[in-house]
Design a protein around this motif. Sequence first.
Motif, PDB file in Angstrom:
ATOM      1  N   GLY A 168       0.974  -4.779   5.191  1.00 45.81           N
ATOM      2  CA  GLY A 168       0.234  -5.001   6.422  1.00 45.81           C
ATOM      3  C   GLY A 168       0.185  -3.706   7.208  1.00 45.81           C
ATOM      4  O   GLY A 168      -0.353  -2.704   6.753  1.00 45.81           O
ATOM      5  N   GLU A 169       0.801  -3.704   8.383  1.00 42.53           N
ATOM      6  CA  GLU A 169       0.902  -2.480   9.178  1.00 42.53           C
ATOM      7  C   GLU A 169       2.338  -1.981   9.265  1.00 42.53           C
ATOM      8  O   GLU A 169       2.634  -1.045  10.006  1.00 42.53           O
ATOM      9  CB  GLU A 169       0.357  -2.739  10.596  1.00 42.53           C
ATOM     10  N   LYS A 170       3.227  -2.591   8.496  1.00 46.77           N
ATOM     11  CA  LYS A 170       4.665  -2.298   8.626  1.00 46.77           C
ATOM     12  C   LYS A 170       5.169  -1.502   7.431  1.00 46.77           C
ATOM     13  O   LYS A 170       4.944  -1.875   6.265  1.00 46.77           O
ATOM     14  CB  LYS A 170       5.445  -3.604   8.754  1.00 46.77           C
ATOM     15  N   LEU A 171       5.850  -0.391   7.687  1.00 41.90           N
ATOM     16  CA  LEU A 171       6.469   0.407   6.628  1.00 41.90           C
ATOM     17  C   LEU A 171       7.718  -0.328   6.151  1.00 41.90           C
ATOM     18  O   LEU A 171       8.612  -0.629   6.941  1.00 41.90           O
ATOM     19  CB  LEU A 171       6.822   1.797   7.163  1.00 41.90           C
ATOM     20  N   VAL A 172       7.772  -0.603   4.840  1.00 40.26           N
ATOM     21  CA  VAL A 172       8.884  -1.391   4.307  1.00 40.26           C
ATOM     22  C   VAL A 172       9.696  -0.644   3.250  1.00 40.26           C
ATOM     23  O   VAL A 172      10.738  -1.130   2.803  1.00 40.26           O
ATOM     24  CB  VAL A 172       8.382  -2.727   3.719  1.00 40.26           C
ATOM     25  N   GLY A 173       9.240   0.542   2.825  1.00 45.13           N
ATOM     26  CA  GLY A 173       9.979   1.328   1.841  1.00 45.13           C
ATOM     27  C   GLY A 173       9.597   2.789   1.938  1.00 45.13           C
ATOM     28  O   GLY A 173       8.536   3.130   2.467  1.00 45.13           O
ATOM     29  N   TYR A 174      10.464   3.668   1.438  1.00 42.59           N
ATOM     30  CA  TYR A 174      10.229   5.101   1.591  1.00 42.59           C
ATOM     31  C   TYR A 174      11.042   5.876   0.567  1.00 42.59           C
ATOM     32  O   TYR A 174      12.046   5.374   0.030  1.00 42.59           O
ATOM     33  CB  TYR A 174      10.623   5.570   3.000  1.00 42.59           C
ATOM     34  N   GLY A 175      10.609   7.104   0.303  1.00 44.44           N
ATOM     35  CA  GLY A 175      11.353   7.979  -0.596  1.00 44.44           C
ATOM     36  C   GLY A 175      10.989   9.430  -0.368  1.00 44.44           C
ATOM     37  O   GLY A 175       9.854   9.751  -0.014  1.00 44.44           O
ATOM     38  N   PHE A 176      11.979  10.304  -0.545  1.00 41.80           N
ATOM     39  CA  PHE A 176      11.796  11.757  -0.508  1.00 41.80           C
ATOM     40  C   PHE A 176      12.297  12.327  -1.828  1.00 41.80           C
ATOM     41  O   PHE A 176      13.427  12.047  -2.243  1.00 41.80           O
ATOM     42  CB  PHE A 176      12.645  12.397   0.594  1.00 41.80           C
ATOM     43  N   ALA A 177      11.499  13.164  -2.464  1.00 45.02           N
ATOM     44  CA  ALA A 177      11.949  13.908  -3.643  1.00 45.02           C
ATOM     45  C   ALA A 177      11.624  15.378  -3.428  1.00 45.02           C
ATOM     46  O   ALA A 177      10.483  15.729  -3.112  1.00 45.02           O
ATOM     47  CB  ALA A 177      11.279  13.400  -4.915  1.00 45.02           C
ATOM     48  N   ARG A 178      12.619  16.220  -3.588  1.00 48.77           N
ATOM     49  CA  ARG A 178      12.427  17.656  -3.440  1.00 48.77           C
ATOM     50  C   ARG A 178      12.075  18.258  -4.803  1.00 48.77           C
ATOM     51  O   ARG A 178      12.704  17.925  -5.817  1.00 48.77           O
ATOM     52  CB  ARG A 178      13.714  18.309  -2.922  1.00 48.77           C
ATOM     53  N   ILE A 226       7.703  15.592  -2.631  1.00 47.24           N
ATOM     54  CA  ILE A 226       6.867  14.425  -2.839  1.00 47.24           C
ATOM     55  C   ILE A 226       7.471  13.318  -1.982  1.00 47.24           C
ATOM     56  O   ILE A 226       8.659  12.997  -2.129  1.00 47.24           O
ATOM     57  CB  ILE A 226       6.816  14.000  -4.311  1.00 47.24           C
ATOM     58  N   THR A 227       6.686  12.786  -1.068  1.00 51.26           N
ATOM     59  CA  THR A 227       7.158  11.694  -0.224  1.00 51.26           C
ATOM     60  C   THR A 227       6.311  10.470  -0.485  1.00 51.26           C
ATOM     61  O   THR A 227       5.164  10.556  -0.933  1.00 51.26           O
ATOM     62  CB  THR A 227       7.091  12.052   1.273  1.00 51.26           C
ATOM     63  N   CYS A 228       6.869   9.302  -0.206  1.00 53.95           N
ATOM     64  CA  CYS A 228       6.136   8.067  -0.425  1.00 53.95           C
ATOM     65  C   CYS A 228       6.563   7.033   0.602  1.00 53.95           C
ATOM     66  O   CYS A 228       7.758   6.867   0.882  1.00 53.95           O
ATOM     67  CB  CYS A 228       6.381   7.534  -1.838  1.00 53.95           C
ATOM     68  N   ALA A 229       5.578   6.345   1.161  1.00 55.82           N
ATOM     69  CA  ALA A 229       5.820   5.224   2.065  1.00 55.82           C
ATOM     70  C   ALA A 229       5.149   3.991   1.475  1.00 55.82           C
ATOM     71  O   ALA A 229       4.016   4.063   0.992  1.00 55.82           O
ATOM     72  CB  ALA A 229       5.252   5.527   3.448  1.00 55.82           C
ATOM     73  N   ALA A 230       5.851   2.870   1.493  1.00 57.57           N
ATOM     74  CA  ALA A 230       5.294   1.587   1.079  1.00 57.57           C
ATOM     75  C   ALA A 230       5.022   0.772   2.336  1.00 57.57           C
ATOM     76  O   ALA A 230       5.930   0.561   3.143  1.00 57.57           O
ATOM     77  CB  ALA A 230       6.259   0.853   0.152  1.00 57.57           C
ATOM     78  N   VAL A 231       3.790   0.331   2.488  1.00 61.34           N
ATOM     79  CA  VAL A 231       3.370  -0.353   3.711  1.00 61.34           C
ATOM     80  C   VAL A 231       2.862  -1.744   3.368  1.00 61.34           C
ATOM     81  O   VAL A 231       2.022  -1.912   2.475  1.00 61.34           O
ATOM     82  CB  VAL A 231       2.262   0.450   4.433  1.00 61.34           C
ATOM     83  N   ARG A 241       0.859  -1.182   0.000  1.00 63.65           N
ATOM     84  CA  ARG A 241       0.000   0.000   0.000  1.00 63.65           C
ATOM     85  C   ARG A 241       0.896   1.233   0.000  1.00 63.65           C
ATOM     86  O   ARG A 241       1.853   1.307   0.766  1.00 63.65           O
ATOM     87  CB  ARG A 241      -0.898  -0.017   1.241  1.00 63.65           C
ATOM     88  N   LEU A 242       0.588   2.205  -0.852  1.00 61.97           N
ATOM     89  CA  LEU A 242       1.431   3.385  -1.013  1.00 61.97           C
ATOM     90  C   LEU A 242       0.714   4.623  -0.486  1.00 61.97           C
ATOM     91  O   LEU A 242      -0.455   4.849  -0.801  1.00 61.97           O
ATOM     92  CB  LEU A 242       1.802   3.581  -2.489  1.00 61.97           C
ATOM     93  N   ARG A 243       1.421   5.409   0.288  1.00 58.19           N
ATOM     94  CA  ARG A 243       0.872   6.640   0.857  1.00 58.19           C
ATOM     95  C   ARG A 243       2.020   7.612   1.078  1.00 58.19           C
ATOM     96  O   ARG A 243       3.194   7.277   0.872  1.00 58.19           O
ATOM     97  CB  ARG A 243       0.169   6.345   2.185  1.00 58.19           C
ATOM     98  N   SER A 244       1.695   8.824   1.516  1.00 59.99           N
ATOM     99  CA  SER A 244       2.738   9.790   1.877  1.00 59.99           C
ATOM    100  C   SER A 244       3.368   9.403   3.214  1.00 59.99           C
ATOM    101  O   SER A 244       2.756   8.703   4.029  1.00 59.99           O
ATOM    102  CB  SER A 244       2.143  11.198   1.981  1.00 59.99           C
TER     103      SER A 244
END
Length: 327
Positions: free
Chosen positions: A55-65, A48-53, A5-8
Amino acid sequence: MFNPRLRSLHPEDLDRVSEMESRIAGHPRKSFLEKRFAVAAATPDSFITCAAVAGEKLVGYGFARLQEGEFGTRGAVAVLDVIGVDPDAQGKGIGKAVIAEMERRMRKKNIGTLRTQVAWANHGMIRFFSSAGFLLAPCQIIERDTSPLREEVAEVTPVKMDGKRQVHSSAGGDYYETLARDRVLIRSLKKEDLAAVVRIDGKLTNLDRSAYYDAKFREMLIESGIRVSLVAEDGGIVTGFIMARVDFGEFGKVEKTAVIDTIGVHPAYGGSGIGHALLSRLVLNLSTLQVESVLVQVSSENFNLQRFLHARGFVPSQRLVLARTFR
């Protein structure tokens, strides 16, 4: 196919991201991440930020300015400078999913270029970005150590930074040594200098890039762990500036590398050695902080800037600039 699941990213993700960063990089960067999370929350239109989740666990992330008008260009680009995947979840397409979600959001903002940097020796990241569609960008990173600049330069040659921002060599010989050390007043950049910097840049580019410099001032004065940007003055008037950044790294130590983002000198002071004096003072200050090297990103077509910097000891860096362009 693994479908997270992808979110900020949210402020409460900081500890989890910091934990993963420590495992990936081998050392903590929590102070850097704290500033990045805080600024992204305060100025959401700049990131632009992104979190990959899973279940309930964050498993990936990214920051782009998001950067508007960088290097004198029109329009915005996104610069990806933080991306990571939990080592226990790698190889499942999470990193590519993060990039794809960032690009989806970029399209909504009419931004068509995502750029990043990677060390030549980091073969894993090079393979990842290559498989994600990134190519070499038409620019180069050059660097030098923080030993003192040679103060005697044979000639005065005006040059332009990335085709737009004008810098100048020294006036040469004993005259320049007096000018740089005794006659040019150089001090730390302050927020009150924004209007003067925008005015100088406007003289050099014939563009109003106040939004770009407003974001840069925020980055230099708030996000950067240590303030190292400088301005030159003549009779209380700002005549030139150099904007650079360096952060705290592992256990609060100063990072070993600084980055110069921009340097500019008012055209009325062309050939007076102000650009050289600013660079010389910056290198001296960085050396005092025990920073070992300083990087500059330049266009591959900007031969004048490369010549100016090569004359001052800059050489090609072992870092690559990569970009993915889409519409």
